[in-house]
Design an enzyme around this catalytic site. Structure first.
Site, PDB file in Angstrom:
ATOM      1  N   ASP A  10       0.829  -1.203   0.000  1.00  0.00           N
ATOM      2  CA  ASP A  10       0.000   0.000   0.000  1.00  0.00           C
ATOM      3  C   ASP A  10       0.863   1.252   0.000  1.00  0.00           C
ATOM      4  OD1 ASP A  10       0.817  -0.691   2.630  1.00  0.00           O
ATOM      5  OD2 ASP A  10      -0.736   0.555   3.505  1.00  0.00           O
ATOM      6  N   GLU A  44       0.187  -1.307   5.734  1.00  0.00           N
ATOM      7  CA  GLU A  44       1.270  -0.759   6.562  1.00  0.00           C
ATOM      8  C   GLU A  44       1.094   0.737   6.786  1.00  0.00           C
ATOM      9  OE1 GLU A  44       5.158   1.011   7.632  1.00  0.00           O
ATOM     10  OE2 GLU A  44       3.908   1.424   5.881  1.00  0.00           O
TER      11      GLU A  44
END
Length: 434
Positions: free
Chosen positions: A83, A147
């Protein structure tokens, strides 16, 4: 040594992954699955058997294990997140999800944080498959979701629900280390992360007596909150030196031929010049007010006011952090953790750290490898629940004037092609010997 195809693939993979929009806006608003499927397909082509795992539909993680030649050796975790933080296209020179390659540079969100490292991992593993390389120890590869938010759908989920996939792993490597830091005076430092401050994102709530804005009100929630926020923002946290930061100060000072006087750290930081940036944020706890929310009409005194604070604490300093926040918020403001993760510390006198140092020095002999502590955090926090010691090691050789740290979450994020080539060579060298 990584072959020419690996050097080509790392550029292609970085660009391809950037073009897959995995923006994490928080609150579950993200979909990593297309990037996870891309990474899994590249691993499968190299003969591995990746598994795709989700706690929430679309929030996909990839895990694969590469078997080593020594079954008695501890396994090594190599991980990267899929991400990225949001990017406003209007602010960029190129579209942030174009993955454009221009003048020897790959542009786009994730170029340094951290689709570059994801691409390096894929390129090295595939090069090994072509060459028939088998590492000494098992290597577990993980590409994670989430994350950039809470990691609840990513490394937290993996650590809590799929610990068996990481059996035998005692150490791990991931982002934010082994990049070129130019000091402006011709020296090149390569900091390898061996610690992280703990995460303490806090929600502060002040309550008072609601009323008309024209009346005297000694129980104004906004005033109470503002006073607490001012105390927090103005607070001078005391100096706290962890073993990692001591090692960083000692080694950086040695590069400059400066006596390491730890009785006056602020004076020592002044002597280090630009290199102090690698250390100054990690000699103390910190607490920065970042968000405010109160009221709904100018002539109405609200009964509640809310603020958020980004707090960070050093290893061993969490109790001090909590007690200080109790004192600074005072009796009229309550606080709680909106997100909380532990601080980490890793030894710098281990064979693994020595091998990382040697790998960088082989391809950047003019550089000085030093340990440092990250001011923020990574997925290593969640994997530490499994007893995995984490290091920041995502090697990049960067030209002078290329401000790596400013590009994390910044506008016009990009990475030079030559930096990716360096990263593949160094990562390959390290993992072969790890």
């Amino acid at each position: 040594m990584a072959d020419e195809r690996a050097l080509d693939e790392v550029v292609t993979f970085t660009s391809d992954l950037i073009r897959i929009d995995t923006t994490n806006r928080g609150g579950g608003d993200c979909r990593e699955r297309p990037a996870a499927e891309y990474a899994a397909a590249r691993l499968a082509e190299a003969g591995l058997e990746p598994v795709l795992l989700e706690r929430t539909p679309g929030r996909t993680n990839v895990v694969a294990r590469l078997e080593g030649s020594d079954p008695s050796a501890d396994a090594l975790l190599v991980h990267g997140h899929l991400d990225v933080v949001p990017a406003e296209a209007a602010d960029w020179s190129v579209h942030p999800f174009s993955g454009e390659i221009r003048d020897g540079v790959v542009w786009g969100r994730g170029a340094v944080d951290m689709k570059n490292m994801d691409a390096m991992i894929l390129s090295v593993v595939r090069a090994w498959a072509r060459e028939g390389v088998r590492p000494r120890r098992d290597i577990v590869i993980a590409f994670t979701a989430d994350e950039e938010a809470s990691a609840a759908d990513g490394s937290g989920f993996l650590a809590d629900r799929h610990a068996h996939l990481f059996e035998g792993c005692t150490e791990g490597v991931s982002e934010s280390g082994a990049f070129t830091f130019h000091d402006g005076a011709g020296r090149q430092l390569y900091p390898i992360a061996a610690g992280e401050r703990g995460t303490a994102w806090m929600k502060l709530t002040a309550r008072g007596r609601a009323g008309h804005g024209s009346k005297v009100n000694r129980e104004n929630a906004v005033t109470r909150l503002a006073a607490a926020i001012n105390r927090i923002g103005e607070h001078e946290w005391p100096l706290r030196l962890t073993p990692t930061v001591r090692a960083a100060l000692t080694e950086i000072a040695a590069v400059y031929g400066i006596d390491t006087d730890l009785t006056d750290v602020d004076a020592l930081l002044d002597k280090l010049g630009p290199a102090a940036k690698l250390v100054e944020a990690t000699v103390r706890n910190s607490s920065n007010p970042t968000m405010l929310d109160a009221g709904y009409k100018v002539n109405v005194i609200p009964g509640e006011a809310v603020a958020h604070v980004d707090g960070r604490f050093l290893p061993g300093a969490e109790d001090e952090f909590r007690a200080t926040m109790d004192r600074l918020t005072g009796p009229d403001v309550d606080w709680e953790f909106a997100h909380h993760e532990t601080a980490l510390q890793a030894p710098v006198d281990t064979p693994t750290f020595a091998r990382m140092r040697a790998a960088v020095e082989e391809f950047a002999p003019e550089g000085h490898v030093v340990p440092y502590c990250m001011s923020g955090g990574t997925d290593a926090k969640q994997f530490s629940r499994l007893g995995i010691t984490g290091y920041g090691f995502a090697p990049l050789k960067l030209p002078e004037g290329f401000d790596y740290q400013a590009l994390f979450h910044g506008v016009d994020e990009r990475v030079p092609v030559e930096a990716l080539h360096f990263g593949v060579r160094v990562l390959d060298r390290f993992l072969r010997t790890a």
